[in-house]
Each structure stands twice: as C-alpha cells, then as structure tokens.
Design a protein around this motif. Structure first.
Motif, PDB file in Angstrom:
ATOM      1  N   LEU A  36       2.813   0.982   3.414  1.00 31.42           N
ATOM      2  CA  LEU A  36       2.532  -0.110   4.337  1.00 31.42           C
ATOM      3  C   LEU A  36       2.573  -1.429   3.578  1.00 31.42           C
ATOM      4  CD1 LEU A  36      -0.433   1.300   6.458  1.00 31.42           C
ATOM      5  CD2 LEU A  36       1.972   1.140   7.123  1.00 31.42           C
ATOM      6  N   LEU A  37       3.163  -2.424   4.195  1.00 30.24           N
ATOM      7  CA  LEU A  37       3.271  -3.752   3.602  1.00 30.24           C
ATOM      8  C   LEU A  37       2.421  -4.727   4.413  1.00 30.24           C
ATOM      9  CD1 LEU A  37       7.147  -3.905   3.106  1.00 30.24           C
ATOM     10  CD2 LEU A  37       5.427  -2.865   1.613  1.00 30.24           C
ATOM     11  N   ARG A  38       1.512  -5.420   3.733  1.00 29.51           N
ATOM     12  CA  ARG A  38       0.724  -6.466   4.390  1.00 29.51           C
ATOM     13  C   ARG A  38       1.504  -7.765   4.278  1.00 29.51           C
ATOM     14  NH1 ARG A  38      -1.491  -9.189   7.772  1.00 29.51           N
ATOM     15  NH2 ARG A  38      -3.698  -9.735   7.793  1.00 29.51           N
TER      16      ARG A  38
ATOM     17  N   MET B 252      -2.604   5.610   7.842  1.00 29.86           N
ATOM     18  CA  MET B 252      -2.214   4.243   8.191  1.00 29.86           C
ATOM     19  C   MET B 252      -3.363   3.493   8.839  1.00 29.86           C
ATOM     20  SD  MET B 252       1.768   4.301   9.323  1.00 29.86           S
ATOM     21  CE  MET B 252       1.714   5.696  10.456  1.00 29.86           C
ATOM     22  N   ASN B 253      -4.124   4.166   9.684  1.00 32.59           N
ATOM     23  CA  ASN B 253      -5.276   3.512  10.304  1.00 32.59           C
ATOM     24  C   ASN B 253      -6.303   3.111   9.262  1.00 32.59           C
ATOM     25  OD1 ASN B 253      -4.257   3.677  12.903  1.00 32.59           O
ATOM     26  ND2 ASN B 253      -5.264   5.624  13.357  1.00 32.59           N
ATOM     27  N   SER B 254      -6.498   3.953   8.249  1.00 33.86           N
ATOM     28  CA  SER B 254      -7.493   3.635   7.216  1.00 33.86           C
ATOM     29  C   SER B 254      -7.046   2.452   6.359  1.00 33.86           C
ATOM     30  CB  SER B 254      -7.751   4.851   6.323  1.00 33.86           C
ATOM     31  OG  SER B 254      -6.648   5.134   5.486  1.00 33.86           O
ATOM     32  N   VAL B 255      -5.744   2.349   6.119  1.00 34.68           N
ATOM     33  CA  VAL B 255      -5.228   1.227   5.327  1.00 34.68           C
ATOM     34  C   VAL B 255      -5.258  -0.062   6.129  1.00 34.68           C
ATOM     35  CG1 VAL B 255      -3.145   0.263   4.252  1.00 34.68           C
ATOM     36  CG2 VAL B 255      -3.767   2.646   3.850  1.00 34.68           C
TER      37      VAL B 255
ATOM     38  N   HIS C 269       0.863  -1.184   0.000  1.00 34.59           N
ATOM     39  CA  HIS C 269       0.000   0.000   0.000  1.00 34.59           C
ATOM     40  C   HIS C 269       0.903   1.238   0.000  1.00 34.59           C
ATOM     41  CE1 HIS C 269      -3.825  -2.094   1.098  1.00 34.59           C
ATOM     42  NE2 HIS C 269      -2.982  -2.952   1.638  1.00 34.59           N
ATOM     43  N   ILE C 270       1.032   1.863  -1.137  1.00 35.67           N
ATOM     44  CA  ILE C 270       1.800   3.107  -1.250  1.00 35.67           C
ATOM     45  C   ILE C 270       0.837   4.281  -1.093  1.00 35.67           C
ATOM     46  CG2 ILE C 270       3.183   4.535  -2.821  1.00 35.67           C
ATOM     47  CD1 ILE C 270       4.216   1.942  -4.071  1.00 35.67           C
ATOM     48  N   HIS C 271       1.266   5.313  -0.390  1.00 30.69           N
ATOM     49  CA  HIS C 271       0.384   6.471  -0.231  1.00 30.69           C
ATOM     50  C   HIS C 271      -0.061   6.969  -1.602  1.00 30.69           C
ATOM     51  CE1 HIS C 271      -1.249  10.334   0.906  1.00 30.69           C
ATOM     52  NE2 HIS C 271      -1.224   9.935   2.169  1.00 30.69           N
ATOM     53  N   PRO C 272      -1.364   7.206  -1.791  1.00 33.29           N
ATOM     54  CA  PRO C 272      -1.875   7.562  -3.124  1.00 33.29           C
ATOM     55  C   PRO C 272      -1.305   8.848  -3.695  1.00 33.29           C
ATOM     56  CG  PRO C 272      -3.565   7.848  -1.427  1.00 33.29           C
ATOM     57  CD  PRO C 272      -2.448   7.096  -0.792  1.00 33.29           C
ATOM     58  N   ASN C 273      -0.773   9.727  -2.856  1.00 32.69           N
ATOM     59  CA  ASN C 273      -0.203  10.984  -3.363  1.00 32.69           C
ATOM     60  C   ASN C 273       1.276  10.886  -3.697  1.00 32.69           C
ATOM     61  OD1 ASN C 273      -2.689  12.201  -3.070  1.00 32.69           O
ATOM     62  ND2 ASN C 273      -2.219  13.073  -1.067  1.00 32.69           N
ATOM     63  N   TRP C 274       1.867   9.728  -3.480  1.00 36.10           N
ATOM     64  CA  TRP C 274       3.294   9.571  -3.760  1.00 36.10           C
ATOM     65  C   TRP C 274       3.579   9.687  -5.245  1.00 36.10           C
ATOM     66  CZ3 TRP C 274       8.117   9.802  -2.591  1.00 36.10           C
ATOM     67  CH2 TRP C 274       9.069   9.097  -3.299  1.00 36.10           C
TER      68      TRP C 274
END
Length: 263
Positions: free
Chosen positions: A125-127, A256-259, A107-112
């Motif tokens: 974030l890595l699952r 991060m909480n939302s992801v 999960h890469i931040h969408p604004n990156w």
C-alpha cells in the motif's frame, strides 16, 4: 532452466521459473487485448520512479481510498523516489486530466520476501502525499469481500500499460484484455503451475491474452478489483498452462484495513 528440486522426487516436474512483471525491466505487459477507452478504468494508476530529472512508469496500481494506492510489493521493494499518476491514459502525453501525487510512505506486507518469487505476500500500500480529487476520470476501486474466490472460467479483465507481446512494442496507451479465471485446483495441477501457486493467489489466462496490472470482475453492475499481478512464466507471459498469477486481493482485506487506519 534448472529443475525445481523437491525432497520427494515422485512426479517432480520441470516448472519454468516465475518472473515478476514490471516495466523498467520490460516485463509488464498486456498481451492481446485492445486499447481501453480513455479513463474507463478510473482507479488505474501509473506508478513511476525518478531517475535523474525524469519519472518513468514501472508498474500499475489501484486507487482504493482517496489517499491510498494498492500495488505489488515487488514493484516498490527498492529505495526510490516514487510518484503516482491518476487519471492517465497515454503515459507519454499530458492530456489535462492527470493528477500527480508523491508517495509519502510505502507499506509492504511484512511477510514479503523479495528473494522468493512464488512465496506470496506480493502486495503493498502506498500512502499518497495528499488525497486524490474524485471526478469523472479518477475514482476509487471496489474491493472484494474477505476470502472471496472466483469460480473457474469466471470472466475478468486486466488493464495496464506496457509491452503488447513478448519482446514486442511498448503501448503508451492504457490497454485492457479479457482473461478467464483458472481455478486453484487446475492451476496447481501437474503440467500447470503445481505447488508454485499458493491459495492466496489467483490464476487467470494462459492462452492468447495475458497479464499486466489489475484483474477486475463485474459484480452487480460494479467492477471489483480481485488481483494484483505478481508473476508469469519465464517461458513467456502467455505460455500455455502457465497463466498469469495474481495476488488474490480477498486474502489481504484485513491487512489492508489495519494499514489504512495508520496515518
């Protein structure tokens, strides 16, 4: 080095171009500092990519939940087979405490934006494919409250694997170094990073020691991860008045909480 041109050229300065930190381009490093006591940073992970039949260390990261790792977006914005190693100290030796986890989703931040080094949003974030086993060698990182900003000269530590000096030898053992915070006002001033640094970032160091993966601070007897290393100066990773720049974790707690609630 080309200057950074702005529409208004009053007080424009020549700022060295930012440069990401990652081992597979020989950039991630802890300059200065010392070898850490084994497993004294038990949330520290080694992010590795597969090439041929082998895996190679490229970046650090922090275990923030049993099935989730926080790292920099620039480390994982390419399509590769990733794995995470927890409980490691010497990345060239199996010591019997390691846990090896494949990564099921990135999960890469969408604004990156990988074409804009200093644009911010350098967080991912890595699952993990399965949850980590928490023990004496593998533990969860504590995160700061939303919006928390550390004061100037607040003592912090960085930890990670990599080169011990610009162009120097590679350290296979986990290293640590003490880095003081450089506040936003100082870090964005003329002669320092200027407008390159955003308020969603945090600066630390700029002297003899410099940066690698995580920036942590001791609060009430508990270590808290405040930064994920984003970039350094192309003039060198411990260039004067160009401290290591971290993604400020407290800016991204809600994201991060939302992801992390999506499985």
């Amino acid at each position: 080095m080309l200057p950074v041109f702005m529409l208004v050229l009053v007080l424009a300065e020549l700022t060295p171009e930012p440069r990401y930190l990652e081992d597979d381009s020989a950039e991630e490093r802890v300059v200065g500092g010392q070898v850490a006591r084994p497993n004294s940073w038990p949330w520290q992970i080694s992010l590795q990519f597969k090439s041929g039949s082998n895996f190679y260390h490229t970046c650090g990261g922090s275990l923030i939940r049993r099935g989730w790792v926080m790292t920099a977006a620039h480390c994982v914005d390419r399509s590769r087979t990733w794995r995470v190693v927890l409980g490691d100290h010497n990345i060239n030796t199996q010591e019997g405490r390691e846990q090896y986890m494949s990564v099921s989703r990135v999960h890469i931040h969408p604004n990156w934006n990988s074409n804009n080094v200093a644009g911010g949003w350098d967080i991912a974030l890595l699952r993990l494919s399965s949850d980590a086993s928490i023990n004496s060698y593998v533990q969860l990182a504590a995160l700061p409250p939303t919006g928390q900003i550390l004061p100037h000269n607040n003592p912090c530590y960085i930890s990670g694997w990599g080169h011990t000096q610009t162009g120097g030898q590679l350290s296979a053992q986990l290293k640590q170094a003490s880095l003081p915070i450089v506040d936003y006002k100082t870090c964005t001033s003329y002669g320092w990073w200027g407008s390159t640094v955003k308020n969603s970032m945090v600066c630390a160091g700029g002297g003899r020691d410099s940066g690698c993966h995580s920036e942590v601070r001791l609060v009430n007897g508990k270590w808290v991860v405040h930064g994920v290393t984003s970039f350094v100066s192309s003039s060198g990773c411990n260039a004067n008045k160009k401290p290591t720049v971290f993604t400020r974790v407290s800016s991204y707690i809600s994201w991060m909480n939302s992801v992390s609630i999506t499985r």
